[in-house]
Enzyme design. Structure first.
Site: not given
Length: 519
Positions: A125, A146, A158, A196
């Protein structure tokens, strides 16, 4: 030419039988693949198998899967304790601990066992795909894939390319994710990838508002839910994630960006981690959890009488929804096209937050001013947040509160701080998304999709910025930077460009050409 998905008859390898590994294995199994699930811990393999079987059993109970398909699916799951188990895999997805050295060692070992055309993907991540690929003789085969937890339910994947990742490899993984029922978004390997990274202000600004005394945590959460339309407030979400995990992600992004103040971790969250108050998993974080623990109260103003009449001066944008509702409740409304874009109520005024302080507006206008925070949908929002300048007396405060209540809204008062709560948070999210576009991390549509699917935002940050107007968002950012004097609030060059482009388009639509178009 668009790459094809990995065929259904190909074997998929999953290394790591924890929560994410088991979830990814279940997805690949349901897509028809034979799956080799690899873990040195036999107990972890047994737990993963039981977890997958339990999920499939529940699907059978609900009529979404028949018993024969369940049995066939489980028959395609092959546990393995060592890397030899991935020898015939076309795609291997790593889902082990978030540690670069461990991942490098694993990838170097995997390359010795797979075919030359096998793709090696990481479910990391936050760790650089480029750094992981360095361990490989053929780094072009390494890509990020991800998934989001819980992997079987969350639609976003992702697909992350490092410096050496082959475009064919990335496209094949994206096509495979799509064939597995997911929504892939392509990203470049930069700290935090898309979600993130762009999500950091949602937590960072909330903690800063709490530290500055804007309101208590429960009230800030309620404002972002009721006014902003977010499914969960930042504090309840951080409690759910775990403050140790949330703080670690923020620290990772902050360090990877060489201490950029936009990602500075919150000192209060650091204190929560130091105290062991990690959230739901420890029974206490921002909030306290337990069977008999009541929900914390949300600050709301008591009922106040509505004014008999108001005056609208200039364009007030979405606040027309408040005026229309108040008018329907019997308030007399006088309107003039000229003016500062304010609603006058008994010698005071209020308008939409633009990032300035209410006291600044009061000095400019010569009368006490209140500012109202942004709402996702002004027609249905059950709450409004409002900040009053210090010079406003109690009767005028009550008149403005009464007007907002007459419009059918709960009224929550917050401190007079730049950008209030929703405006500040949304502007920062949009600014971070604009910066990610500017630095070619991902495209505009991809970022909006990632934030809606990955963290359930009610709108993509850039979609929201377009609806509000890039000029308004850029104005909030400019005022935040001016008032705080911090680079944390610097407007993205891409946001400023979009603002100028929209202004240019508006100017062109108003100005007649000097030479008529004779085409």
């Amino acid at each position: 030419m668009t790459a094809a998905a990995i065929p259904e008859n190909a074997t998929i390898g999953i290394v790591g039988a924890g929560t994410m590994g088991a979830g990814i294995a279940q997805i690949a199994l349901r897509a028809g693949h034979r799956v080799h699930l690899v873990d040195a811990d036999a107990a972890a393999l047994a737990r993963a198998r039981a977890t997958i079987a339990g999920h499939l059993d529940r699907m059978v109970e609900k009529g979404r899967l028949d018993a024969r398909d369940r049995d066939d699916t489980m028959d395609r799951l092959r546990p393995a304790s060592g890397p030899a188990g991935i020898a015939d895999c076309r795609l291997v997805v790593e889902a082990i601990v978030e540690d670069l050295s461990a991942k490098r060692q694993l990838f170097a070992g995997m390359e010795e066992h797979v075919a030359d055309d096998a793709i090696l993907a990481s479910n990391t991540s936050s760790i650089s795909i480029t750094a992981i690929a360095r361990a490989l003789a053929r780094p072009e085969r390494c890509v990020g894939m991800h998934f989001f937890n819980p992997a079987p339910l969350m639609r976003l994947v992702e697909v992350v390319s490092g410096l050496a990742t082959s475009s064919q490899v990335a496209e094949t993984v994206a096509a495979t994710a799509r064939a597995w029922g997911k929504d892939p978004v392509m990203a470049r390997s930069t700290p935090g990838f898309i979600v993130n990274r762009v999500a950091r202000p949602y937590y960072g600004e909330a903690f800063r508002l709490l530290e500055e005394g804007a309101a208590d945590a429960a009230t800030i959460d309620a404002i972002l839910r009721d006014c902003g339309g977010f499914r969960m407030g930042p504090f309840e979400l951080a409690d759910l994630i775990g403050h140790d995990v949330n703080h670690a992600v923020t620290r990772t992004v902050f360090d990877a960006f060489s201490g950029d103040p936009r990602y500075r971790p919150a000192l209060f969250q650091q204190e929560l981690v130091a105290a062991g108050r990690l959230g739901r998993k420890t029974g206490r974080g921002i909030y306290t959890y337990g069977n008999d623990v009541p929900s914390p109260p949300v600050s709301e103003e008591p009922p106040c009488p509505a004014p008999s009449s108001i005056r609208v001066e200039g364009g007030i944008g979405p606040l027309h929804a408040i005026v229309d509702a108040a008018k329907a409740a019997g308030v007399t409304v006088e309107t003039t096209a000229e003016g500062p874009g304010m609603i006058l109520v008994e010698g005071a005024a209020f308008g939409l937050s633009d990032g300035r302080l209410a006291i600044e507006h009061s000095l400019d206008g010569g009368y006490p001013v209140a500012l109202v925070d942004w709402c996702l949908d002004w027609n249905i929002s059950p709450r409004v947040a409002v900040a009053f300048c210090a010079s406003m007396d109690e009767p005028r405060r009550r008149a403005i509160i009464g007007l907002l209540q007459a419009a059918g809204r709960k009224v929550t008062t917050v401190a007079d701080l730049p950008g209030l709560v929703v405006a500040r948070t949304v502007a920062m999210l949009a600014n971070e998304a604009a910066e990610a576009v500017h630095l070619r991390v991902a495209g505009e549509a991809g970022i909006d999709t990632a934030m809606k699917l990955g963290v359930n935002y009610p709108r993509g940050p850039l979609e929201w910025a377009r609806a509000i107007g890039f000029g308004h968002v850029a104005g909030v950012m400019t005022n935040l930077r001016r008032l705080y004097g911090e680079d944390r609030y610097r407007p993205s060059l891409r946001l400023q460009y979009w603002n100028l482009a929209s202004r240019h388009q508006q100017h062109r639509s108003r100005v007649q050409p000097l030479v008529p178009d004779r085409s």
